[in-house]
Design an enzyme around this catalytic site. Sequence first.
Site, PDB file in Angstrom:
ATOM      1  N   CYS A 110      -0.947   2.890 -12.319  1.00 59.35           N
ATOM      2  CA  CYS A 110      -1.312   3.923 -11.338  1.00 59.35           C
ATOM      3  C   CYS A 110      -1.652   5.259 -11.988  1.00 59.35           C
ATOM      4  O   CYS A 110      -2.262   6.125 -11.345  1.00 59.35           O
ATOM      5  CB  CYS A 110      -0.190   4.116 -10.327  1.00 59.35           C
ATOM      6  SG  CYS A 110       0.209   2.630  -9.412  1.00 59.35           S
ATOM      7  N   HIS A 131      -0.979  11.301  -6.980  1.00 61.48           N
ATOM      8  CA  HIS A 131      -1.055   9.860  -6.758  1.00 61.48           C
ATOM      9  C   HIS A 131      -0.477   9.543  -5.384  1.00 61.48           C
ATOM     10  O   HIS A 131       0.594  10.032  -5.010  1.00 61.48           O
ATOM     11  CB  HIS A 131      -0.271   9.151  -7.870  1.00 61.48           C
ATOM     12  CG  HIS A 131      -0.159   7.676  -7.652  1.00 61.48           C
ATOM     13  ND1 HIS A 131      -1.212   6.896  -7.226  1.00 61.48           N
ATOM     14  CD2 HIS A 131       0.898   6.828  -7.806  1.00 61.48           C
ATOM     15  CE1 HIS A 131      -0.811   5.644  -7.133  1.00 61.48           C
ATOM     16  NE2 HIS A 131       0.455   5.574  -7.470  1.00 61.48           N
ATOM     17  N   ASN A 190      -0.910   2.547  -1.515  1.00 59.67           N
ATOM     18  CA  ASN A 190      -1.015   2.848  -2.947  1.00 59.67           C
ATOM     19  C   ASN A 190      -2.122   1.987  -3.556  1.00 59.67           C
ATOM     20  O   ASN A 190      -1.959   0.774  -3.701  1.00 59.67           O
ATOM     21  CB  ASN A 190       0.339   2.564  -3.601  1.00 59.67           C
ATOM     22  CG  ASN A 190       0.347   2.822  -5.095  1.00 59.67           C
ATOM     23  OD1 ASN A 190      -0.697   3.013  -5.711  1.00 59.67           O
ATOM     24  ND2 ASN A 190       1.534   2.817  -5.680  1.00 59.67           N
TER      25      ASN A 190
HETATM   26  O1  UT7 Z   1       2.703   3.814  -8.267  1.00 61.92           O
HETATM   27  C1  UT7 Z   1       4.059   3.622  -8.452  1.00 61.92           C
HETATM   28  C2  UT7 Z   1       4.457   2.541  -7.516  1.00 61.92           C
HETATM   29  N1  UT7 Z   1       5.697   2.560  -6.902  1.00 61.92           N
HETATM   30  C3  UT7 Z   1       6.257   3.554  -6.192  1.00 61.92           C
HETATM   31  O2  UT7 Z   1       5.840   4.671  -6.114  1.00 61.92           O
HETATM   32  C4  UT7 Z   1       7.501   3.168  -5.435  1.00 61.92           C
HETATM   33  C5  UT7 Z   1       8.582   4.191  -5.461  1.00 61.92           C
HETATM   34  N2  UT7 Z   1       9.630   3.794  -4.541  1.00 61.92           N
HETATM   35  C6  UT7 Z   1       9.501   3.914  -3.189  1.00 61.92           C
HETATM   36  O3  UT7 Z   1       8.476   4.355  -2.699  1.00 61.92           O
HETATM   37  C7  UT7 Z   1      10.685   3.538  -2.330  1.00 61.92           C
HETATM   38  O4  UT7 Z   1      11.796   3.296  -3.145  1.00 61.92           O
HETATM   39  C8  UT7 Z   1      10.423   2.290  -1.425  1.00 61.92           C
HETATM   40  C9  UT7 Z   1       9.417   2.649  -0.338  1.00 61.92           C
HETATM   41  C10 UT7 Z   1       9.901   1.144  -2.261  1.00 61.92           C
HETATM   42  C11 UT7 Z   1      11.722   1.868  -0.757  1.00 61.92           C
HETATM   43  O5  UT7 Z   1      12.237   2.937   0.006  1.00 61.92           O
HETATM   44  P1  UT7 Z   1      13.795   3.304  -0.104  1.00 61.92           P
HETATM   45  O6  UT7 Z   1      14.014   4.418   0.829  1.00 61.92           O
HETATM   46  O7  UT7 Z   1      14.106   3.511  -1.560  1.00 61.92           O
HETATM   47  O8  UT7 Z   1      14.440   2.018   0.494  1.00 61.92           O
HETATM   48  P2  UT7 Z   1      15.516   1.043  -0.198  1.00 61.92           P
HETATM   49  O9  UT7 Z   1      14.866   0.230  -1.242  1.00 61.92           O
HETATM   50  O10 UT7 Z   1      16.724   1.855  -0.525  1.00 61.92           O
HETATM   51  O11 UT7 Z   1      15.882   0.143   1.014  1.00 61.92           O
HETATM   52  C12 UT7 Z   1      16.554   0.640   2.171  1.00 61.92           C
HETATM   53  C13 UT7 Z   1      16.717  -0.496   3.144  1.00 61.92           C
HETATM   54  C14 UT7 Z   1      17.267  -1.773   2.494  1.00 61.92           C
HETATM   55  O12 UT7 Z   1      18.087  -2.422   3.453  1.00 61.92           O
HETATM   56  P3  UT7 Z   1      19.685  -2.285   3.368  1.00 61.92           P
HETATM   57  O13 UT7 Z   1      20.037  -2.808   2.017  1.00 61.92           O
HETATM   58  O14 UT7 Z   1      19.967  -0.831   3.530  1.00 61.92           O
HETATM   59  O15 UT7 Z   1      20.114  -3.125   4.492  1.00 61.92           O
HETATM   60  C15 UT7 Z   1      16.040  -2.604   2.264  1.00 61.92           C
HETATM   61  O16 UT7 Z   1      16.311  -3.991   2.258  1.00 61.92           O
HETATM   62  O17 UT7 Z   1      15.425  -0.850   3.666  1.00 61.92           O
HETATM   63  C16 UT7 Z   1      15.211  -2.238   3.480  1.00 61.92           C
HETATM   64  N3  UT7 Z   1      13.781  -2.443   3.255  1.00 61.92           N
HETATM   65  C17 UT7 Z   1      12.940  -2.668   4.257  1.00 61.92           C
HETATM   66  N4  UT7 Z   1      13.122  -2.763   5.575  1.00 61.92           N
HETATM   67  C18 UT7 Z   1      12.045  -2.985   6.334  1.00 61.92           C
HETATM   68  C19 UT7 Z   1      13.115  -2.433   2.078  1.00 61.92           C
HETATM   69  N5  UT7 Z   1      11.814  -2.637   2.312  1.00 61.92           N
HETATM   70  C20 UT7 Z   1      11.677  -2.788   3.657  1.00 61.92           C
HETATM   71  C21 UT7 Z   1      10.590  -3.030   4.497  1.00 61.92           C
HETATM   72  N6  UT7 Z   1      10.822  -3.120   5.842  1.00 61.92           N
HETATM   73  N7  UT7 Z   1       9.329  -3.157   4.032  1.00 61.92           N
END
Ligand code: UT7
Length: 320
Positions: free
Chosen positions: A112, A247, A277
Amino acid sequence: MRAQIIGTGSFVPPKVVTNDDLAKIVDTSDEWIRTRTGIRERRVTDENTAASDLAFLAAEKALKASGLDPNDLELILVATCSPDTLFPSVGCILQDRLGAKHAAAFDVSAACSGFNFALSAAAAYIEAGKYKNVLVVGADTLTKYLDWTDRNTCVLFGDGAGAVVLKATDEERGVLSSFISSRGEGGKYLVMPGGGSRDPEEKMGRFIRMDGKEVFKFAVKALEDSILKVLALANISLAEVDLFIPHQANIRIIDHVTKKFNLPEEKVYVNLMRYGNTSAASVPLALDEAVAENKVKKDSLIVLSGFGAGLTYGANVVRW
Ligand code: UT7
């Protein structure tokens, strides 16, 4: 000599996939995706379309806007991590399709961050007096490498391409400073394990694997650092910048930096709600849209910045 951007172009595939469409195939919801990422929909290529197809259409537009002929190009750099094939490079495929007979062409692999890395390299070639006319493209089709059962990744990415044409100028405009950096020790947080020489048979899978929380922490810091470092190199203050084009990965990452630097919202360009993204395409696609919306005018000072797998991060200051 400076590398002036004299034309921009972009292309996204026509197929729109909304958050509600994804909620039908994986355990997610429009509400979760919108509030946690800002994304509402993304574009997805069909099975017959590869990165070079998107790159070609974006590059054609950028060339047209620049007024240059493909034969004028001396160098083509394509930032991509989803090339049509391991070789030939997308750069060479693009060179052939454009008929850019006099250009050397190669790909830049910085995920990215790729566009910012390629732009800094292109500017360095021009500043060194080696080339005068250079095409830089960011093109990715990461939806081809998504595990559509993994809600942690499949909701985040979309496909697209963006391009700029650079020309040598002796005016004080174009790329004024570049900063690029790598953190290889964090490579494990964002990986495409299969398909390379470690695993040519793709036993480890050819899907994106990501530790979202680790990448998030890195991204916030990377965006802050790259902006401050690149501005310091150009001896320009945050307040002098007319437009920031970060980005487009997650609105929460962008908002964090907007608040931290106390930036007026209208100075931070955001289009991730429509595209998700798009990896190496994200910054040049946003730049092209900002130009089309007249948000970038003659003499505008803009900061392009990115972060991604590698881990990598980088930024460029451009005076229009
Ligand atoms: O170019 C570089 C590429 N990558 C990035 O920039 C990614 C950087 N990271 C992020 O943008 C965020 O970490 C994410 C969007 C990927 C995730 O957001 P988060 O606020 O860090 O969520 P999390 O991983 O802490 O998950 C929170 C909850 C979890 O459930 P529990 O364990 O609290 O029950 C996940 O299982 O949200 C759940 N979850 C979802 N729920 C519904 C994770 N993905 C999803 C989803 N839909 N798509």
